[in-house]
Design a protein around this motif. Structure first.
Motif, PDB file in Angstrom:
ATOM      1  N   GLY A  16       0.822  -1.205   0.000  1.00  0.00           N
ATOM      2  CA  GLY A  16       0.000   0.000   0.000  1.00  0.00           C
ATOM      3  C   GLY A  16       0.853   1.250   0.000  1.00  0.00           C
ATOM      4  O   GLY A  16       2.083   1.191  -0.052  1.00  0.00           O
ATOM      5  N   SER A  17       0.187   2.404   0.075  1.00  0.00           N
ATOM      6  CA  SER A  17       0.930   3.667  -0.018  1.00  0.00           C
ATOM      7  C   SER A  17       1.020   4.419   1.298  1.00  0.00           C
ATOM      8  O   SER A  17       1.852   5.312   1.437  1.00  0.00           O
ATOM      9  CB  SER A  17       0.279   4.569  -1.076  1.00  0.00           C
ATOM     10  N   SER A  18       0.188   4.061   2.278  1.00  0.00           N
ATOM     11  CA  SER A  18       0.261   4.777   3.551  1.00  0.00           C
ATOM     12  C   SER A  18       1.384   4.203   4.420  1.00  0.00           C
ATOM     13  O   SER A  18       1.729   3.023   4.320  1.00  0.00           O
ATOM     14  CB  SER A  18      -1.070   4.689   4.305  1.00  0.00           C
ATOM     15  N   VAL A  72      -8.063   4.495   5.772  1.00  0.00           N
ATOM     16  CA  VAL A  72      -7.435   4.600   4.453  1.00  0.00           C
ATOM     17  C   VAL A  72      -8.517   4.593   3.377  1.00  0.00           C
ATOM     18  O   VAL A  72      -9.649   4.194   3.620  1.00  0.00           O
ATOM     19  CB  VAL A  72      -6.406   3.472   4.206  1.00  0.00           C
ATOM     20  N   ASP A  76      -5.814   1.607  -1.032  1.00  0.00           N
ATOM     21  CA  ASP A  76      -5.268   1.179   0.251  1.00  0.00           C
ATOM     22  C   ASP A  76      -6.280   0.365   1.059  1.00  0.00           C
ATOM     23  O   ASP A  76      -5.893  -0.485   1.858  1.00  0.00           O
ATOM     24  CB  ASP A  76      -4.771   2.377   1.063  1.00  0.00           C
TER      25      ASP A  76
END
Length: 113
Positions: A16-18, A72, A76
Motif C-alpha cells: 500500500g501507499s500509507s 485509508v 489502500d
C-alpha cells in the motif's frame, strides 16, 4: 484446497501507499517467516514451533489492520483487506500446525488400528 496449499500458492499481499500499511506489511512479512516452520513439518515431519507466540502476533496485527481499514481510502482499503485476509490465513495454518503437532494429536493417531 486445504489451507496449507492455499497459503503456499497465494501471492504475498502488497504494502500500500500509507506509512501504516507499509509497517503492517513489514510485520506481516516477519510473521510469515515464523509460519514457515510449518513447511518443515509438512515436508519432513519436524514439529518445531516458532520461538515467539505467532498467534498473539497475528491477533495484534489483524486488529491494527482492521483499524487502518477505516482510515485509508481507495486502493489502500483493498490492500488492507488483502493483508488482513492473508494474516487470517496464517492464523488458520499455524493453529492447524499446532494442533497436528500436539502430543494429544499424535496419541490419537497412535491409537488408530
Amino acid at each position: 484446497m486445504d489451507t496449507y496449499t492455499l497459503w503456499r500458492n497465494l501471492p504475498f499481499p502488497r504494502s500500500g501507499s500509507s506509512k501504516e500499511l507499509i509497517l503492517t506489511h513489514s510485520d506481516l512479512a516477519e510473521i510469515d517467516e515464523y509460519v514457515t516452520t510449518v513447511i518443515r513439518y509438512v515436508e519432513r515431519g519436524i514439529f518445531k514451533p516458532a520461538p515467539v507466540d505467532v498467534l498473539s502476533l497475528l491477533e495484534g496485527l489483524m486488529r491494527r489492520i482492521d483499524r487502518l481499514g477505516d482510515s485509508v481510502s481507495g486502493g489502500d482499503q483493498v490492500v488492507a483487506r488483502s493483508q488482513h485476509a492473508y494474516a487470517a490465513l496464517l492464523d488458520l495454518v499455524y493453529r492447524q500446525f499446532l494442533h497436528a503437532g500436539s502430543p494429544m494429536a499424535s496419541d490419537r493417531i497412535d491409537e488408530q488400528p
